[in-house]
Scaffold this active site. Sequence first.
Site, PDB file in Angstrom:
ATOM      1  CB  CYS A 292      50.365  23.905  33.473  1.00  0.00           C
ATOM      2  SG  CYS A 292      51.685  24.941  32.892  1.00  0.00           S
TER       3      CYS A 292
ATOM      4  CG  HIS B   4      55.565  34.650  43.358  1.00  0.00           C
ATOM      5  ND1 HIS B   4      55.098  35.287  42.241  1.00  0.00           N
ATOM      6  CD2 HIS B   4      55.429  33.318  43.124  1.00  0.00           C
ATOM      7  CE1 HIS B   4      54.717  34.392  41.359  1.00  0.00           C
ATOM      8  NE2 HIS B   4      54.885  33.181  41.873  1.00  0.00           N
TER       9      HIS B   4
ATOM     10  CB  CYS C 105      52.515  20.296  32.279  1.00  0.00           C
ATOM     11  SG  CYS C 105      53.462  21.383  33.364  1.00  0.00           S
TER      12      CYS C 105
ATOM     13  CE  LYS D 252      57.831  25.559  45.273  1.00  0.00           C
ATOM     14  NZ  LYS D 252      56.869  24.972  46.171  1.00  0.00           N
TER      15      LYS D 252
ATOM     16  CG  HIS E 285      56.025  24.164  34.883  1.00  0.00           C
ATOM     17  ND1 HIS E 285      54.812  24.522  34.366  1.00  0.00           N
ATOM     18  CD2 HIS E 285      56.080  24.666  36.145  1.00  0.00           C
ATOM     19  CE1 HIS E 285      54.135  25.208  35.279  1.00  0.00           C
ATOM     20  NE2 HIS E 285      54.876  25.312  36.365  1.00  0.00           N
TER      21      HIS E 285
ATOM     22  CE  LYS F  10      54.703  32.527  35.474  1.00  0.00           C
ATOM     23  NZ  LYS F  10      53.953  31.314  35.679  1.00  0.00           N
TER      24      LYS F  10
ATOM     25  CG  HIS G 131      50.887  34.422  43.541  1.00  0.00           C
ATOM     26  ND1 HIS G 131      51.848  33.904  44.354  1.00  0.00           N
ATOM     27  CD2 HIS G 131      50.688  33.509  42.552  1.00  0.00           C
ATOM     28  CE1 HIS G 131      52.235  32.714  43.906  1.00  0.00           C
ATOM     29  NE2 HIS G 131      51.535  32.453  42.807  1.00  0.00           N
TER      30      HIS G 131
ATOM     31  CB  CYS H 239      55.269  22.369  30.125  1.00  0.00           C
ATOM     32  SG  CYS H 239      54.470  23.868  30.713  1.00  0.00           S
TER      33      CYS H 239
HETATM   34  N1  MSP Z   1      45.350  27.969  40.188  1.00  0.00           N
HETATM   35  C1  MSP Z   1      45.505  28.498  38.888  1.00  0.00           C
HETATM   36  C2  MSP Z   1      44.432  29.521  38.587  1.00  0.00           C
HETATM   37  C3  MSP Z   1      43.037  29.018  38.672  1.00  0.00           C
HETATM   38  S1  MSP Z   1      41.891  30.277  38.394  1.00  0.00           S
HETATM   39  C4  MSP Z   1      40.456  29.510  38.239  1.00  0.00           C
HETATM   40  C5  MSP Z   1      46.873  29.178  38.777  1.00  0.00           C
HETATM   41  N2  MSP Z   1      47.446  29.525  39.909  1.00  0.00           N
HETATM   42  S2  MSP Z   1      48.913  30.187  40.045  1.00  0.00           S
HETATM   43  O1  MSP Z   1      49.099  30.381  41.444  1.00  0.00           O
HETATM   44  O2  MSP Z   1      49.876  29.389  39.372  1.00  0.00           O
HETATM   45  O3  MSP Z   1      48.878  31.526  39.270  1.00  0.00           O
HETATM   46  C6  MSP Z   1      47.965  32.514  39.567  1.00  0.00           C
HETATM   47  C7  MSP Z   1      48.217  33.794  38.835  1.00  0.00           C
HETATM   48  O4  MSP Z   1      49.502  34.325  39.170  1.00  0.00           O
HETATM   49  C8  MSP Z   1      48.170  33.655  37.319  1.00  0.00           C
HETATM   50  O5  MSP Z   1      47.344  34.677  36.785  1.00  0.00           O
HETATM   51  C9  MSP Z   1      49.601  33.882  36.922  1.00  0.00           C
HETATM   52  O6  MSP Z   1      49.710  34.493  35.662  1.00  0.00           O
HETATM   53  C10 MSP Z   1      50.087  34.825  38.013  1.00  0.00           C
HETATM   54  N3  MSP Z   1      51.528  34.811  38.047  1.00  0.00           N
HETATM   55  C11 MSP Z   1      52.331  33.802  38.501  1.00  0.00           C
HETATM   56  N4  MSP Z   1      53.622  34.159  38.219  1.00  0.00           N
HETATM   57  C12 MSP Z   1      53.645  35.355  37.600  1.00  0.00           C
HETATM   58  C13 MSP Z   1      54.656  36.265  37.261  1.00  0.00           C
HETATM   59  N5  MSP Z   1      55.939  35.978  37.351  1.00  0.00           N
HETATM   60  N6  MSP Z   1      54.276  37.510  36.851  1.00  0.00           N
HETATM   61  C14 MSP Z   1      52.967  37.913  36.850  1.00  0.00           C
HETATM   62  N7  MSP Z   1      51.996  37.071  37.166  1.00  0.00           N
HETATM   63  C15 MSP Z   1      52.289  35.706  37.248  1.00  0.00           C
HETATM   64  O7  MSP Z   1      47.330  29.354  37.673  1.00  0.00           O
END
Ligand code: MSP
Length: 479
Positions: free
Chosen positions: A131, A20, A128, A302, A148, A299, A23, A145
Amino acid sequence: MSKKKFFVTTPIYYVNDRPHIGHLCTTLAADVLARYHRLLGEDVFFLTGTDEHGAKIAEAARKEGKEPEEFCDELAGEFKENWDKLNLSYDFFIRTTDPRHEKIVSEFIQKLYDKDYIYKDKYEGLYCIGCEKFLTDSDLVDGKCPYHPTKEPVKQSEENYFFKLSKFERDIKKAIKGERGDENHYKIVPPNKEHEILSKLELGLKNISISRAEVSWGIPIPWDKKQTIYVWFDALLNYYTATQFLKDKKKFWPADLHIVGKEISWFHNVIWQAMLLAADFPLPKKVLVHSFYISGGQKMSKSIGNIISPEKLISRFGIDGTRYLILSTFPYPKDSDITMDYLMEKYNADLANGLGNLVQRVGKLAEKIGLGNLEVKDVNNLETGVSIELFRFSQALELIQENISILDKYIEKERPWEQTDGKLKNTLLKIIVGDKNSKSILDIAFALKPFLPETSEKIEKIFTADKIIAPKKPLFPRV
Ligand code: MSP
């Protein structure tokens, strides 16, 4: 002289979620920086990938009735496909299920065990799964959390291996503060995120569990195969392992820039640094902590169900349209609250009416008088450089918009369509190639390189052709 190096990373994404824009924004930010540093002539390594072990992924695979391997292959493929479609110029896509990564992670944890930084103890507390994080009392908001709130934290009680995180409190503080002569000095930006970490460090560090007894989907602890390595310990090491198992990438280690979202700042600014200090490894140079895309004050995620997918944006705004919109709303330093209506307005104003229209109008006039084969000056000034280095992408794009609007105003004033061919030629030359005092279409195309690479190339192609021909279809059709 060898070239300056630039190693930039994104977090590796959990494959329980489809890509999304949360990411995408991180990956796109890394892409702009990678492209910018390549333009500066530096040797760049841009690393991204997927985080595939742990309870959360195993559970997601089970829900879909798939083996974790098959499930991870599918989702990692989806991330890759999205990034490729969006022209994200990553040099390597790492997956934590890559046996080359797994091997180095095992060696690393063994090294810390041998150095007596790891011991066995009982873990009792909350966890959690969303996370993949052991929760402390100070993490909880109303017993849940904060990231979540719809999920109950899981009570856990098991024998685990612990990492002596507390030993590194002083050294991490020192490294962040950059006390004189500390070669490990690294910077956290923006400053309020540095402050946040330093104040949390003041409360003291506790040792953390780094293994799981009841999660089999992971890398086994080398000296006790009944346990697997805690997924964050495994995941953080991706930044290191990729530089070691790929050919000719060792020189990039350590990272010049880790880009991460604010909820994983602690992992990157404290746990990761402690792991590196324990192994006597150098620390990264900078950690950029961005904020979130939010919608209705929450935020985008999903579990809340309010996400916007890259695909949705691409189908409406095209590849470069999507890149433009994400970069101009990049949530840094603050959260960014966006709606589809806002994105549509922005797209129409800046791209359909702004840049697209300018290229079309000027292209048509040049085509009319058979202009082409222009003597092009060497463009290589990047006036957006400062904004890029400060991660203010929207500011950089505004600067480019300003130059577009200066040209638009010039056209309105000169009314080239009423000019005789001779005069028209000079006016067009000024608009397309420019002179010492003005920014031209080709300057704009150059400045767009890190942001909208495809559009930049199209514009350059049109106006440096032997015969200029206006694009048959508008670069950015109105939506
Ligand atoms: N797998 C771990 C990261 C491990 S790095 C060694 C993780 N993955 S994640 O898929 O949940 O998130 C990855 C990134 O996406 C994070 O930097 C997170 O902040 C970002 N985002 C997820 N949702 C977001 C928003 N709604 N807005 C901006 N970025 C956010 O955490």
